[in-house]
Design an enzyme around this catalytic site. Structure first.
Site, mmCIF file in Angstrom:
data_model
loop_
_atom_site.group_PDB
_atom_site.id
_atom_site.type_symbol
_atom_site.label_atom_id
_atom_site.label_comp_id
_atom_site.label_asym_id
_atom_site.label_seq_id
_atom_site.Cartn_x
_atom_site.Cartn_y
_atom_site.Cartn_z
ATOM 1 N N HIS A 46 0.819 -1.222 0.000
ATOM 2 C CA HIS A 46 0.000 0.000 0.000
ATOM 3 C C HIS A 46 0.851 1.270 0.000
ATOM 4 O O HIS A 46 1.869 1.364 0.673
ATOM 5 C CB HIS A 46 -1.043 -0.004 1.111
ATOM 6 C CG HIS A 46 -0.540 -0.128 2.523
ATOM 7 N ND1 HIS A 46 -0.216 0.967 3.277
ATOM 8 C CD2 HIS A 46 -0.331 -1.200 3.314
ATOM 9 C CE1 HIS A 46 0.165 0.562 4.488
ATOM 10 N NE2 HIS A 46 0.115 -0.741 4.532
ATOM 11 N N ASP A 69 -0.420 4.271 0.906
ATOM 12 C CA ASP A 69 -0.831 5.210 1.951
ATOM 13 C C ASP A 69 -0.158 4.876 3.276
ATOM 14 O O ASP A 69 0.269 3.745 3.519
ATOM 15 C CB ASP A 69 -2.363 5.248 2.104
ATOM 16 C CG ASP A 69 -2.961 3.895 2.490
ATOM 17 O OD1 ASP A 69 -2.504 2.863 1.958
ATOM 18 O OD2 ASP A 69 -3.880 3.868 3.337
ATOM 19 N N ASP A 94 5.989 0.243 6.907
ATOM 20 C CA ASP A 94 4.563 0.035 6.633
ATOM 21 C C ASP A 94 4.063 1.066 5.619
ATOM 22 O O ASP A 94 3.569 2.089 5.995
ATOM 23 C CB ASP A 94 3.781 0.126 7.953
ATOM 24 C CG ASP A 94 2.316 -0.170 7.798
ATOM 25 O OD1 ASP A 94 1.929 -0.692 6.751
ATOM 26 O OD2 ASP A 94 1.552 0.147 8.735
ATOM 27 N N GLU A 96 -5.275 1.473 2.215
ATOM 28 C CA GLU A 96 -5.225 0.290 3.087
ATOM 29 C C GLU A 96 -5.449 0.670 4.547
ATOM 30 O O GLU A 96 -6.084 -0.062 5.296
ATOM 31 C CB GLU A 96 -3.874 -0.417 2.931
ATOM 32 C CG GLU A 96 -3.836 -1.805 3.568
ATOM 33 C CD GLU A 96 -3.495 -1.819 5.049
ATOM 34 O OE1 GLU A 96 -3.777 -2.826 5.700
ATOM 35 O OE2 GLU A 96 -2.953 -0.806 5.563
ATOM 36 N N GLU A 97 -4.921 1.825 4.927
ATOM 37 C CA GLU A 97 -5.007 2.212 6.339
ATOM 38 C C GLU A 97 -6.416 2.627 6.750
ATOM 39 O O GLU A 97 -6.678 2.858 7.925
ATOM 40 C CB GLU A 97 -4.013 3.346 6.649
ATOM 41 C CG GLU A 97 -2.537 2.966 6.441
ATOM 42 C CD GLU A 97 -2.011 1.964 7.463
ATOM 43 O OE1 GLU A 97 -2.777 1.532 8.345
ATOM 44 O OE2 GLU A 97 -0.822 1.595 7.362
HETATM 45 ZN ZN LIG Z 1 0.396 -1.714 6.349
#
Ligand SMILES: [Zn+2]
Length: 399
Positions: free
Chosen positions: A86, A88, A117, A151-152
């Protein structure tokens, strides 16, 4: 970590691209893709420029303006391996000693929001993709390298949109967004029951509580009754030994307005996580019978329970070829085979599995740095991840 032998072509290829790896990650971190608002269009060019320069075909998809998803394809035909990373990130939050959006490289580490992340794994996948592009003739199937949005915040504009509205399909998926240091393979995720419990009593003046029926005391009694209760996991349940036991969290409780009013309403929200095995209907039946018992003991009080959401547990069979390939190549590259685990949180692997695409989580990067100040990752770990993933893909799509 033991290194692969010098004659290893993939290892050498990755080592020769350490600077590229650091640059991809730095460029991604500089793109401020904080969600909300996301603005993934700022990071997308890092991937699309890379694809263009190397002749890798790609498509972009936006459900909302600026919420860019990129799907790059290597190879042809089936099976298709989906690797979604991802774009974002979560907000920077407080406590940073450096600018979270100006990557700092020091002692083999890169600091910045999204370093682990999930921008580090994406940068590493780009290096793996470059190798695989140069050996495309060896692929009997496709790698879909996806940079996705949102995704977040639940993936409505990202992976869900790609699957439901953009015709993105695959036979398997590796999601580099769970675990750390390539130690674990996330093969399963617990189910999650989000519940709302309500007690309805009768309001009265605080000086004459006997005239009312407090909604708060029966709620406390109910929560005490279930405090130590957890659904039983039958012996021999699927995935036994991979998961931690069921958990129960009381996330909120609200009642009353001021001291001199007997509270007429009380509401609590619960988060109950359970591995494969327990029947959610049986869980609800148990909670409802406890509620009924408490309501019976409190005159003038009604209690009810509402299911806010119910995510079933998911599990990929440990004999899935992805699990085997990841184990074999992590052992060869790092000296330690990644171990299958079930996890308590949920990633996009969950809805991929629910759509019929076996998906496992697997990633590099230090433990516990996600969503906190000072997020970092190590370039060594990313390089080894690129190496492992190139080998895993070649293995799974071996001609
Ligand atoms: Zn993640």
């Amino acid at each position: 970590m033991p290194q692969a032998t010098p004659s290893d072509a993939i290892h050498d290829f990755v080592e020769a691209r350490r600077d590229d790896l650091a640059r991809y990650l730095s460029d991604l971190i500089r793109a401020r893709t904080v969600n909300p608002p996301g603005d993934e269009y700022l990071a997308a060019p890092v991937l699309t420029d890379f694809c263009q320069a190397r002749g890798i075909p790609y498509e972009t998809f936006e459900k909302e303006k600026g919420r860019t998803n990129v799907v790059a394809r290597l190879g042809a035909g089936r099976p298709r391996i989906l690797v979604p990373c991802h774009f974002d990130v979560v907000p920077a939050g407080s406590g940073w000693e450096t600018d979270p959006f100006e990557p700092l490289e020091r002692d083999g580490r890169i600091y910045g929001r999204g370093a682990k992340d999930n921008k580090g794994p994406l940068a590493a996948m780009m290096v793996a993709a470059e190798y695989l592009k140069a050996h495309e003739a060896d692929l009997a199937g496709q790698l879909l390298l996806v940079g996705c949005a949102d995704e977040e915040a639940g993936s409505r504009l990202g992976m869900k949109y790609l699957l439901e509205e953009c015709g993105v399909e695959a036979e398997m998926a590796i999601v580099p967004d769970a675990g750390s240091e390539m130690r674990e393979i996330d093969v399963g995720e617990k189910g999650a029951l989000f519940l709302k419990v309500r007690a309805l009593g009768r309001q009265a003046h605080g000086s004459t509580p006997e005239r009312g029926a407090s909604a708060l005391w029966p709620m406390i009694a109910f929560l005490e009754r279930i405090r130590d209760w957890r659904p039983a996991v039958p012996e021999g349940a699927e995935g036994a030994g991979l998961f931690t036991p069921p958990t129960l969290n009381v996330g909120t409780i609200h009642a009353g307005t001021v001291a001199n009013i007997v509270p007429g309403e009380c509401e609590a929200q619960l988060d109950l996580r359970y591995p494969p095995g327990p029947d959610p209907e049986a869980i609800l039946a148990h909670l409802r019978s406890e509620l009924a018992a408490v309501a019976d003991a409190h005159e003038g009080v009604r209690m009810d329970l509402e299911v806010l959401s119910n995510q079933p547990p998911t599990l990929v069979d440990a004999s899935n070829p992805m699990v085997e390939a990841i184990r074999r190549h992590t052992r060869a590259v790092t000296g330690t085979a990644a171990e299958p685990i079930g996890q308590s949180g949920a990633t996009v692997a969950k809805f991929l599995i629910l759509r019929g695409i076996p998906a496992v989580g697997f990633q590099p990067g230090p433990e516990g740095v996600e969503h906190v100040a000072g997020e970092w990752t190590d370039l060594d770990g990313l390089a080894r991840f690129a190496e492992v993933m190139a080998k895993v893909v070649l293995d799974l799509l071996g001609a």
